[in-house]
Each structure stands twice: as C-alpha cells, then as structure tokens.
Enzyme design. Structure first.
Site, PDB file in Angstrom:
ATOM      1  N   ASP A  13       1.438  -0.509  -7.182  1.00  0.00           N
ATOM      2  CA  ASP A  13       0.317  -0.633  -6.258  1.00  0.00           C
ATOM      3  C   ASP A  13       0.007  -2.093  -5.944  1.00  0.00           C
ATOM      4  OD1 ASP A  13      -1.395   0.968  -4.839  1.00  0.00           O
ATOM      5  OD2 ASP A  13      -2.204   1.933  -6.622  1.00  0.00           O
ATOM      6  N   LYS A  17      -2.890   5.283   7.702  1.00  0.00           N
ATOM      7  CA  LYS A  17      -1.814   4.608   6.970  1.00  0.00           C
ATOM      8  C   LYS A  17      -0.507   4.639   7.758  1.00  0.00           C
ATOM      9  CE  LYS A  17      -0.685   8.829   4.366  1.00  0.00           C
ATOM     10  NZ  LYS A  17      -0.272   9.386   3.077  1.00  0.00           N
TER      11      LYS A  17
END
Length: 639
Positions: A384, A465
């Site tokens: 991440d 996204k």
C-alpha cells in the site's frame, strides 16, 4: 424518416419499420456480416428489432462483451435443442441456460447421467444445428398462453419460472426450428452464426441454487465466431492447467494451505525467497520514487473504523475482537492507520506530496467457497501507499505513480490495460466531490494518452479509481494495481496542511497499490512463468552436480564461493547418475545447473546447462559468476 445516431456521433436516416439488420446493411455490408446484436438507447437488442423512433444505435460485434453474450446465449439454446433431439426417451426437462463470462451453460433434468462420451455426441448434434442455420424468431405471448404451452410440453421448470412473473406480463419466446424456449434474449439472427463451439464439462447444480431443490446436470461450454479463436482459447486453458499455481506451489515447495487455517497461506523457505525478493525490489523502487515506509497496527479501535466509514460500509468483510470490553477490528485496509501517521505532525505545503508506503498485513472475511489458492485468501500483505497532495498536484502525482507502475510491470514482462471505476451505490460524499475526483482521474488518463474503459459503479466507497489489468504470458488478465483518488478521508480525519498563505488547507489523498497483494502477485507470477522464475527471483539460482563422490569437494568449494557472493546455490551430491540429477534439476526449474568432473576440477571450470537447454557450455567459474550476477542485477528474464 427516423434519425439514428451512431456510436461515432454520425446521424443516419432510415425508414420507420425497418429492422436493425436492414439498417446496418445500408450502413455497410461488410459490417453487417460482423454485427451480432445492437444497443438501442443503451439496451441490448436482437438485430431483428424494428426501429420505430429516433434513437442511438451501437452495433455490437464479437469484440464487444454484449455481442459475445448474444452469441453464447444462442449457443446455450443450441445445446438445449441438441439434448432434446438426442434424448427423447430420457424425460428431459430444461431449467435455465445463460451466457457467462467465458461461455455458457444449461441446467438440465433428465434420467440419464451424462458423461464425457455423451458430451461428444451432444456437441456433434449442436454442430448439425449450426449447419442448419436455423433462424431465431422472437415472439411475445400472454402469461396464460405461455403456461399452457410449457405445461403441455412437460417443462415444469419453465412453468415455475412463468408462475413467478406478474399475471399481466408478456412472455418472450424464441424459436429455432422445432425448438422453442422461454427467454428474454437477446440472440443472434441464426444458429449459423455460432461457427465454433466446444462442450467442456458437466457438473451438478441445485435448481435455483438451493440445496433444498433437486440436483440438476449443468453442461458447460464455450463458443466463438472463429475456429482459430476457439483453438487459441482451448490452448490457453490447457496452458493454464499446467501452470496452476496451487499445483506448482506444491511441486516447487513454495507454499501450502491447511484446513487449520483456510484462506491463510503458509510460505515455505522457497516461497519466502520469492516473497522477500519482491519486497526488496518494492523497497528499492519506492525509495527512488520518493516514498517513505511506515508500519501501522493490525488491530485498532472501533471508533477509528467508524470515522473511516469502514464500520458502516465494509463491516461484513471484517474480523472483530474485544479488548478491555471495547470493540476492536482487525484491519481490512491500511488507510486509516496512514491517516493517523499523517495527523501525528503538522505539515506544510512544502512537505507535499508526502508519499507513505506500507507493506501492511490485512484480513478480510471471504466465504470458504470463494477461497482459491493465493488468488483469494483471508489474510494478505498489501503493498500500500498513501500520498498526501495539494489539489493542484493531482494530475502530476497520478502521472508519477503510473511511471512507477510502468517500471515495475515491465520488469516482469507484463503489459496492462486501464479501467476507470466510478461511483458505487454504497458510497460516501456529495455528487460534486465524486464528479470532481472522477474528472481528475479521467484527465490524467487522457493527457497521458492511455486507453481506458469505464467500469460503472465499481469504485471504492470513498472515491473513484483507476484499475490496472495485467496481461500474462498466455493472454489472461489480472487486476492488480490501482490508484484511488480520495477527497473524503482527509475530511473525515480532519487532515490539514499549512499553505503558502499561512492558512490551513485540506490535502487530497491518493491510495495506490502496485502488486495489489504480495500473495496474489506471487500466484500470478508462478502462472506467468510456469514456475520457471527469472534468475533474480528463483529460490535456487544454481545447482551444482558432482559426477562422482571425488568431485564433491570441488562442488562445495564452488558453492561457498558463490554463496559468499550472494548467490542462492545448492549441491546435489547424491549417489545417483548425473543424467538423473540433471533431469531433476530441470524439473525443479533451476536456472543454471553446473556439472563438475575430472576436467572441470583440473581447469577450474564447470559444464553449465541453462534451464530448458539440452547442451552444456564450459565456462570459467569467475566468468560464470559474473554472468549470473549481471542477470540478477538487471533482473533479466533471459538466460
């Protein structure tokens, strides 16, 4: 005359009452041969549909998902018709037969238990029906007439489906030759359009998915416009079976799965080598791209998850515990922890963009039936990163992130396509925020010249996204990387930075992953490389085989030299024939196998055999080491 707007914006006129098929022939005869269905004002229709008003018409070929769907839906009807023809004495009753992503199926109730030989007979009959080129004729009847028809036919499953429909409903039927089915469509114009088909398997399936109902036989198949495309697809399936990461993971001793922890993979030493090399590479790339690494706790208080919105929007996927009589959750995502790290300091505009990366272990509840090797697990490590930026840095930072993605994916020989995922139904925030965020992502893609498709409603609950779908060595695609634009979390966590004007401002946040999950990416790489990792990733890079016991000392001398230089090397000094040991080294997919005997000991050389190559090459040891070190340093996929 009707005005018909085409996909490219062109407007054509056509007489009212003409069918879409007649219209497409007026547009282009060559196009008419390819078109399978059409969208009329966004709704997929048969080509026999009559045009009655001004509208937009998009022609659908096999290249379009809805075009493929229509052709494969027709294939399912051909399957049902073939079964009806072949097994008239087997009390055949038809259930449902839809198209699916890679083909079609039909659920059938019959006395005979079908096997592989039967599938061949059915497929042969289906090909006869294709040659007959039967037209598919659509008809609407009343509910009462439909019930009467299917009751007389003895089709009890169809009767049950009709009974579930409103009494005033018009029922749609499709007929091809002697066969009529209950179906909403759409379909292609005739059975002759289904030029290439293959039945693949038969399995059990409960009627309407309930174990309380009867078990039916579900016949799976696939269909293509061209035989060459079908052959390529079947070859890909064969290759995929050989490359199954669960099978190779066991053979190469990379990982295992146990009933004591379903969905929680166990990594073995060989698997840890691959995992750690991926992590080392991740850290090296991210350092160059200006990231700082953090680590946040795995378990945090309920209040945090309420603030982030996960408690309301993601609760069914989370695991929970109590500490000191308070509710805590095991993190399903790393982002809330990243918020707290940002908030622990006051930031200036000069600090931004601030790029915080985390290799965070997350846990998500998946149904046991959905678990699949390393591809679908319950705990995994997300690579991440959370990027805190000013509003005017959005596009530049997205471009910077895509540059990083390009470098990483090209290292593994993977290409990608992009998908812009928009606002889902269960989302937070205002229409204005979502529109602004979506437009920012769209602009970044278009200014980069990157082709993309829209995936309506598949964004995260906190923002739109860009998803990156990787294409592997046999043509399959995998969704891995993602860039999510989030204007909501900074608001919820009251994140600020001091601007040039000395006032506090709200940062924008980007969430992004490159691998997606370390575990899943390893599974993808196992299948992409068929277990034959490039040298830099291979658990054992060099395997040394002494011909006899007297050559073992030299073999171990070479091992120490290479080990001290950082190579992963093993000696196979078992009392076996060297040919047997060479074959075994190849089976274990070792990049380099060195055979040493009298001549090699005397000359300080080794007979080097590259993976997949039958011939050996004699090399000086120092030359070989330099050669391998260069392959490792460059992360080359070639030998």
């Amino acid at each position: 005359m009707l005005k018909i707007t085409l996909k490219d914006g062109a407007v054509r006129e056509v007489e009212e009452g003409k069918s879409i098929l007649e219209f497409v022939k007026e547009v282009s005869n060559s196009l008419a041969k390819k078109v399978l269905a059409a969208k009329v004002d966004g709704e997929t229709k048969d080509l026999t549909t009559v045009l009655t008003k001004d509208c937009q018409v998009d022609f659908l070929t096999f290249e379009d998902a809805d075009g493929r769907w229509a052709l494969r839906h027709t294939a399912s009807h051909i399957l049902a018709q073939a079964v009806k023809r072949l097994y008239k004495d087997q009390n055949v009753k038809l259930a449902i037969g839809p198209a699916i992503d890679n083909g079609f199926y039909y659920d059938i109730d019959m006395d005979k238990q079908l096997g592989e030989a039967d599938l061949k007979d059915i497929e042969k009959e289906m090909k006869k029906i294709v040659k007959e080129n039967l037209k598919l004729e659509r008809k609407e009847v009343s509910r009462a007439d439909a019930l009467k028809m299917f009751e007389e036919m003895g089709e009890s499953y169809k009767v049950e489906l009709i009974n579930d429909l409103p009494e005033d409903a018009l029922i749609t039927l499709y007929t091809q030759g002697e066969f009529t089915d209950l179906c909403a469509g759409p379909h292609v114009v005739s059975t002759g359009k289904v030029k290439a088909l293959k039945l693949q398997s038969v399995a059990g399936a409960y009627w309407r998915g309930s174990e309380k109902n009867k078990m039916l036989q579900r016949i799976y198949g696939t269909a293509f416009e061209k035989q060459t495309d079908l052959d390529e697809y079947l070859h890909m399936l064969e290759e995929a079976a050989k490359r199954d990461h669960r099978k190779l993971g066991k053979e190469l001793d990379l990982f295992s799965l146990h009933e004591e922890g379903p969905g929680f993979p166990f990594f073995h030493p060989n698997g840890m080598v691959v995992r750690n090399e991926l992590i080392n590479y991740w850290r090296e790339v991210h350092r160059r791209y200006g990231y700082q690494e953090i680590k946040t706790p795995m378990i945090m208080n309920r209040k945090l998850w309420e603030t982030s919105g996960h408690w309301d929007h993601y609760k069914e996927n989370m695991y929970f515990t109590k500490i000191d009589d308070e509710d805590y959750a095991v993190k399903p995502m790393n982002c809330p922890g990243g918020m707290l790290v940002y908030k622990s300091h006051q930031h200036s505009y000069r600090d931004l963009p601030l790029r915080l990366g985390e290799l965070g272990i997350v846990h998500r509840h998946e149904l046991s039936g959905a678990l699949h090797g390393l591809f679908r697990v319950r705990n995994f490590t997300q690579d991440d990163a959370h990027l805190f930026i000013t509003p005017n840095q959005i596009e530049e930072e997205i471009q910077h992130t895509i540059d990083l993605f390009d470098e990483v994916y090209s290292t593994f020989g993977l290409t990608y396509t992009a998908e812009l995922s928009t606002r889902p139904e269960d989302s937070m925030g205002s229409d204005e925020i979502w529109e602004s965020a979506t437009e920012a992502l769209r602009n970044a893609l278009e200014h980069r010249g990157l082709k993309y498709v829209i995936n309506e409603g598949d964004g995260a609950f906190y923002g739109p996204k860009i998803d990156f779908h990787l294409r592997d060595s046999i043509g399959r695609t995998w969704q891995c990387g993602t860039i999510q634009l989030d204007m909501l979390m900074p608001e919820k966590f009251d994140l600020t930075y001091v601007g040039e004007d000395g006032e506090k401002h709200r940062p924008v946040m980007l969430h992004r992953v490159v691998y997606g999950s370390i575990e899943r990416f390893i599974g993808i790489l196992i299948e992409n490389y068929a277990g034959a990792f490039p040298t830099w990733l291979a658990p054992v890079q060099v395997r040394i085989l002494p011909i006899t016991e007297k050559h073992a000392d030299y073999a171990y001398e070479l091992k120490k030299k290479m080990f001290d230089l950082g190579l992963r090397v093993e000696v196979d000094d078992r009392n076996e024939k060297v040919g047997y040991k060479i074959r075994e080294s190849q089976v274990k997919k070792t990049p380099y196998t060195l055979v040493v005997g009298d001549q090699e000991v005397a000359d300080k050389t080794a007979a080097v055999r590259k993976r997949g190559v039958q011939e050996s090459t004699t090399m000086k040891i120092d030359d070989f080491i330099a050669y391998v070190q260069e392959k490792i340093a460059s992360k080359s996929e070639e030998f």
